[in-house]
Write a protein that holds these residues in place. Structure first.
Motif, short mmCIF file in Angstrom:
data_model
loop_
_atom_site.label_atom_id
_atom_site.label_comp_id
_atom_site.label_asym_id
_atom_site.label_seq_id
_atom_site.Cartn_x
_atom_site.Cartn_y
_atom_site.Cartn_z
N ASP A 186 -12.92 -97.05 39.90
CA ASP A 186 -14.36 -97.39 40.23
C ASP A 186 -14.44 -97.22 41.95
OD1 ASP A 186 -16.37 -98.57 41.17
OD2 ASP A 186 -16.52 -100.52 39.89
N ALA A 187 -15.25 -96.39 42.18
CA ALA A 187 -15.47 -95.85 43.52
C ALA A 187 -15.65 -97.03 44.54
CB ALA A 187 -16.54 -94.97 43.90
N PHE A 188 -16.07 -98.21 43.87
CA PHE A 188 -16.68 -99.29 44.87
C PHE A 188 -15.41 -100.12 45.23
CE2 PHE A 188 -20.58 -98.19 42.48
CZ PHE A 188 -21.42 -98.06 43.73
N GLU A 189 -14.39 -99.59 44.41
CA GLU A 189 -13.02 -100.53 44.88
C GLU A 189 -12.12 -99.58 45.71
OE1 GLU A 189 -11.28 -102.12 41.23
OE2 GLU A 189 -13.09 -103.00 40.70
N VAL A 190 -12.09 -98.29 45.08
CA VAL A 190 -11.06 -97.19 45.79
C VAL A 190 -11.54 -96.74 47.00
CG1 VAL A 190 -10.10 -95.05 45.34
CG2 VAL A 190 -10.55 -96.45 43.19
N VAL A 191 -12.84 -96.43 47.20
CA VAL A 191 -13.14 -95.97 48.59
C VAL A 191 -12.89 -96.92 49.86
CG1 VAL A 191 -15.24 -95.10 50.01
CG2 VAL A 191 -15.09 -94.25 47.50
N PRO A 192 -13.32 -98.14 49.60
CA PRO A 192 -12.83 -99.20 50.78
C PRO A 192 -11.45 -99.28 51.23
CG PRO A 192 -14.58 -100.01 49.45
CD PRO A 192 -14.09 -98.93 48.74
N LYS A 193 -10.51 -99.19 50.02
CA LYS A 193 -9.22 -99.10 50.08
C LYS A 193 -8.89 -97.87 50.96
CE LYS A 193 -7.80 -101.82 46.00
NZ LYS A 193 -7.44 -101.57 44.81
N THR B 192 -10.43 -95.89 52.82
CA THR B 192 -10.67 -96.13 54.27
C THR B 192 -9.64 -97.05 54.94
OG1 THR B 192 -13.01 -95.77 53.88
CG2 THR B 192 -12.59 -96.73 55.92
N ALA B 193 -9.40 -98.02 54.47
CA ALA B 193 -8.47 -99.10 55.03
C ALA B 193 -7.10 -98.50 55.18
CB ALA B 193 -8.31 -100.52 54.11
N ALA B 194 -6.69 -97.74 53.98
CA ALA B 194 -5.30 -96.94 54.31
C ALA B 194 -5.29 -96.12 55.41
CB ALA B 194 -4.85 -96.33 52.80
N LEU B 195 -6.23 -95.59 55.57
CA LEU B 195 -6.37 -94.42 56.58
C LEU B 195 -6.32 -94.96 57.98
CD1 LEU B 195 -9.07 -91.90 55.20
CD2 LEU B 195 -6.87 -91.30 55.65
N LYS B 196 -6.99 -96.20 58.15
CA LYS B 196 -7.08 -96.98 59.39
C LYS B 196 -5.68 -97.42 59.58
CE LYS B 196 -11.59 -98.98 59.89
NZ LYS B 196 -12.47 -99.99 59.15
N LYS B 197 -4.83 -97.89 58.63
CA LYS B 197 -3.49 -98.36 58.80
C LYS B 197 -2.48 -97.42 59.41
CE LYS B 197 -0.60 -100.62 55.62
NZ LYS B 197 -0.65 -101.11 54.39
N GLU C 208 -0.49 -94.09 48.75
CA GLU C 208 0.47 -93.08 48.37
C GLU C 208 -0.62 -91.77 48.30
OE1 GLU C 208 2.91 -92.20 47.66
OE2 GLU C 208 3.19 -90.64 46.25
N LEU C 209 -1.95 -91.83 48.03
CA LEU C 209 -2.76 -90.68 48.11
C LEU C 209 -2.81 -90.22 49.62
CD1 LEU C 209 -5.11 -88.73 46.97
CD2 LEU C 209 -6.43 -90.68 47.60
N VAL C 210 -2.94 -91.20 50.50
CA VAL C 210 -2.99 -90.95 51.93
C VAL C 210 -1.63 -90.21 52.25
CG1 VAL C 210 -3.15 -91.80 54.46
CG2 VAL C 210 -4.66 -92.72 52.42
N ARG C 211 -0.58 -90.69 51.85
CA ARG C 211 0.74 -89.99 52.35
C ARG C 211 0.72 -88.66 51.59
NH1 ARG C 211 5.44 -88.63 50.41
NH2 ARG C 211 4.84 -88.88 48.09
#
Ligand SMILES: Cc1cc2nc3c(=O)[nH]c(=O)nc-3n(C[C@H](O)[C@H](O)[C@H](O)COP(=O)(O)OP(=O)(O)OC[C@H]3O[C@@H](n4cnc5c(N)ncnc54)[C@H](O)[C@@H]3O)c2cc1C
Ligand SMILES: Nc1ncnc2c1ncn2[C@@H]1O[C@H](COP(=O)(O)O)[C@@H](O)[C@H]1O
Lengths: 320, 247
Positions: A302-309, A311-316, B235-238
């Motif tokens: 679900d985009a509504f769950e995946v997209v914020p995650k 963004t957060a992963a990129l920030k991290k 994992e996708l980001v990696r």
């Protein structure tokens, strides 16, 4: 004999696609032994000298005091005159809005064969033969140019930029061609600094997002990736997003390094405008969505769950 | 006012793209043909609207193509227009096509020549500019809005990073894109009328080729999607960073 590169300046800034065209010209000059010359027209806030770092040694800057938003037919005449004076065999433009206006006008004046949307260096073994995308990116064609002078427009994001040491020598002159018969009444900026066709990364969303109010998370993701925004056609038709973001066969054709498609099914007409992207990431809750067949990486979710995650992963990653 | 709309015949947007004869010819097998969407939806419909606003407007449709283009130009006529012209030649390259169209524009004294933004098969975006070059008429590319007051046109066009509103005196060549008009569906009356509207077939004027298509190529197929679980976005980001090297 020489090769002429048109330096595309919009709102006083050198367009990124110009760097690719210069690299293309420098590589061609190295093979043919021709002299590489750049032509810039109108006011430019960026340093033209620095274009030397892409392999351009000489630039002719015409009408540098002129403030302007876009090129005009007067430029085509000026480019033609310069091309004749400097015995130019190959004229290079970016396949951008400016190139689409200037290249055909210049080609007619010079009786030059024109190939637009070129994606690779010419084969010179037997004449001059270039490759371009056709059928909305579903195929390529090899085209031989038979004339002595030729005009090429180079597709953005299709030729690697090469950095070298050096600065360009810039000479200036007045623009002496008759003014354009077309009078500009008003110009306005609608897009961000990075145009969709030039962007290295594009984040795109479709009807899966349910409504325009949900684009905040898409914009945040694009912000993290320094990406341009795009959308599918029904999204633009419903006025959820502006028309200039519509990509596909009947929208803008793009070829970024990374295309992230969120809640887009991957209809053939959509794929036709994005299939030349180097890497495609698809986020869709339907595992059967056709887009997964054209994707390199995918998340079924679900985009509504995946997209914020996302963004957060990129920030991290950025923070670490 | 006298308007000429340039209509090109293209494979349907869902057509399978394949080639024959050692990849030198487009494979027509099973392909449906349509009016190029940019020509039909935007250039033609806006021209029809101008004629509706001023019925004295003369509206001609023109295609460069062989006899198999007749059904396509009739489809376009079903939406509107007074008559069609077909230059009887295969549209081998944009310069040839533009050269043929320019000859008609000059002989017919057209005030407004409209093309689409591009053809969805050739994707050149060059024919409009080449017609303007040959006829020495002003060229306005990628117009999203077009209004006409007497002999003056006011046009909005897309430029890098934005849009521009400009004015020009007729005659002029304009390439049309999204925003210019809303696509229409032909009605029964239009389809019937199109059958009896004149379709003039004209032989091409000679011109030597500038370019030649040597061969086609299909892109290499994708190697398959790598799926990442929705709770493993790191994992996708990696992968994008280390494997694909795009971020
Ligand atoms: C002549 C012609 C030209 C066309 N040109 C273009 C063109 O240039 N560009 C273009 O885009 N289209 C074009 N189309 C339209 C095209 O055929 C498709 O209808 C369109 O691309 C579909 O848009 P979409 O994927 O956003 O919507 P849909 O097809 O409705 O797909 C929505 C997707 O979102 C997914 N989804 C739903 N909810 C979620 C969620 N919560 N999380 C994740 N995923 C979700 C669904 O599984 C589905 O796959 C053209 C059509 C025609 C006939
Ligand atoms: N064979 C043709 N006959 C008439 N008009 C054409 C033809 N090919 C292209 N055009 C016109 O030129 C526009 C641009 O085409 P292209 O330069 O091929 O992308 C199209 O949208 C048409 O309006």
């Amino acid at each position: 004999m020489s090769i002429l590169v048109y330096i595309d300046i919009a709102n006083g800034k050198i367009k990124k696609a110009t760097h690719e065209v210069i690299s293309y010209g420098a590589d061609l000059a190295a093979v043919t032994g021709h002299t590489l010359i750049g032509v810039a027209i109108g006011n430019c806030q960026d340093s033209l000298e620095e274009l030397g770092s892409y392999g351009l040694k000489e630039i002719v800057h015409l009408g540098k005091e002129m403030e302007r938003n876009a090129p005009s037919e007067a430029d085509a005449l000026a480019i033609t005159a310069l091309a004749i004076e400097r015995k130019v065999k190959t004229l290079l433009f970016a396949h951008t809005l400016s190139g689409k206006l200037l290249a055909p006008l210049t080609a007619t004046k010079l009786k030059a064969g024109i190939v637009s949307g070129v994606i690779s260096q010419p084969e010179l073994g037997n004449g001059f033969c270039v490759k371009r995308a056709v059928f909305s990116g579903k195929a390529f064609a090899k085209i031989a140019i038979k004339t002595d002078v030729r005009v090429l427009t180079i597709n953005p994001n299709s030729y690697p930029v090469k950095q070298v040491a050096g600065v360009a020598t810039v000479s200036t002159a007045a623009l002496t061609t008759p003014p354009s018969r077309i009078r500009t009444i008003k110009a306005e900026n609608t897009a961000g600094a990075l145009s969709l066709t030039e962007a290295g990364i594009v984040v795109s969303a479709g009807r899966g997002l349910k409504g325009p109010e949900n684009w905040g998370m898409v914009e945040e993701l694009a912000g993290q990736l320094n990406a341009a925004l795009a959308c599918s056609r029904p999204v633009a038709d419903a006025h959820w997003r502006p028309h200039h973001e519509h990509v596909g066969q009947t929208g803008v054709a793009i070829a970024p390094n990374l295309y992230v498609a969120i809640g887009i099914s991957g209809a053939i007409q959509h794929l036709a405008g994005v299939n030349r992207s180097k890497v495609i990431v698809v986020i869709n809750k339907d595992p059967e969505a056709p887009f997964f067949k054209a994707a390199d990486y995918g998340i079924v979710g679900d985009a509504f769950e995946v997209v914020p995650k996302f963004t957060a992963a990129l920030k991290k990653v950025k923070a670490s | 006012m006298k308007i000429l709309v340039c209509i090109s015949k293209t494979p349907d947007t869902t057509a399978k793209i394949a080639f024959t004869d050692n990849n030198t010819k487009f494979d027509n097998n099973g392909v449906q043909w349509i009016v190029n969407p940019w020509d039909e939806w935007f250039a033609l419909v806006r021209a029809i609207e101008l004629k509706e606003a001023d019925p004295s407007t003369v509206l001609h449709l023109l295609t460069v193509g062989e006899a198999d283009a007749d059904p396509i130009i009739r489809k376009a006529l079903a939406l509107g227009g007074d008559e069609a012209i077909r230059i009887n030649a295969a549209p081998t390259e944009s310069q040839f096509v533009a050269h043929q169209i320019a000859a008609i524009v000059k002989a017919g004294n057209y005030d407004l020549v409209l093309t689409g933004k591009e053809t969805i098969d050739h994707n050149g975006s060059t024919v409009g500019g080449l017609i303007a070059g040959e006829t020495e008429l002003p060229f306005i590319s990628l117009a999203t809005k077009l209004d006409c007051q007497g002999s003056k046109l006011t046009i909005t066009r897309e430029i890098e990073g934005g849009q521009e509103i400009c004015e020009v005196e007729l005659p002029v060549v304009v390439s049309a894109q999204k925003g210019m008009a809303e696509a229409r569906i032909p009605n029964m009356r239009g389809i019937m009328a199109a059958r009896t509207k004149p379709l003039k077939v004209i032989e091409p004027t000679a011109s030597s080729p500038y370019t030649e298509t040597i061969q086609f190529e299909l892109p290499a197929p994708k190697s398959g999607v790598k799926l990442v679980a929705p709770d493993q976005v790191e994992e996708l980001v990696r992968l994008l960073h280390e494997e694909a090297k795009v971020i």
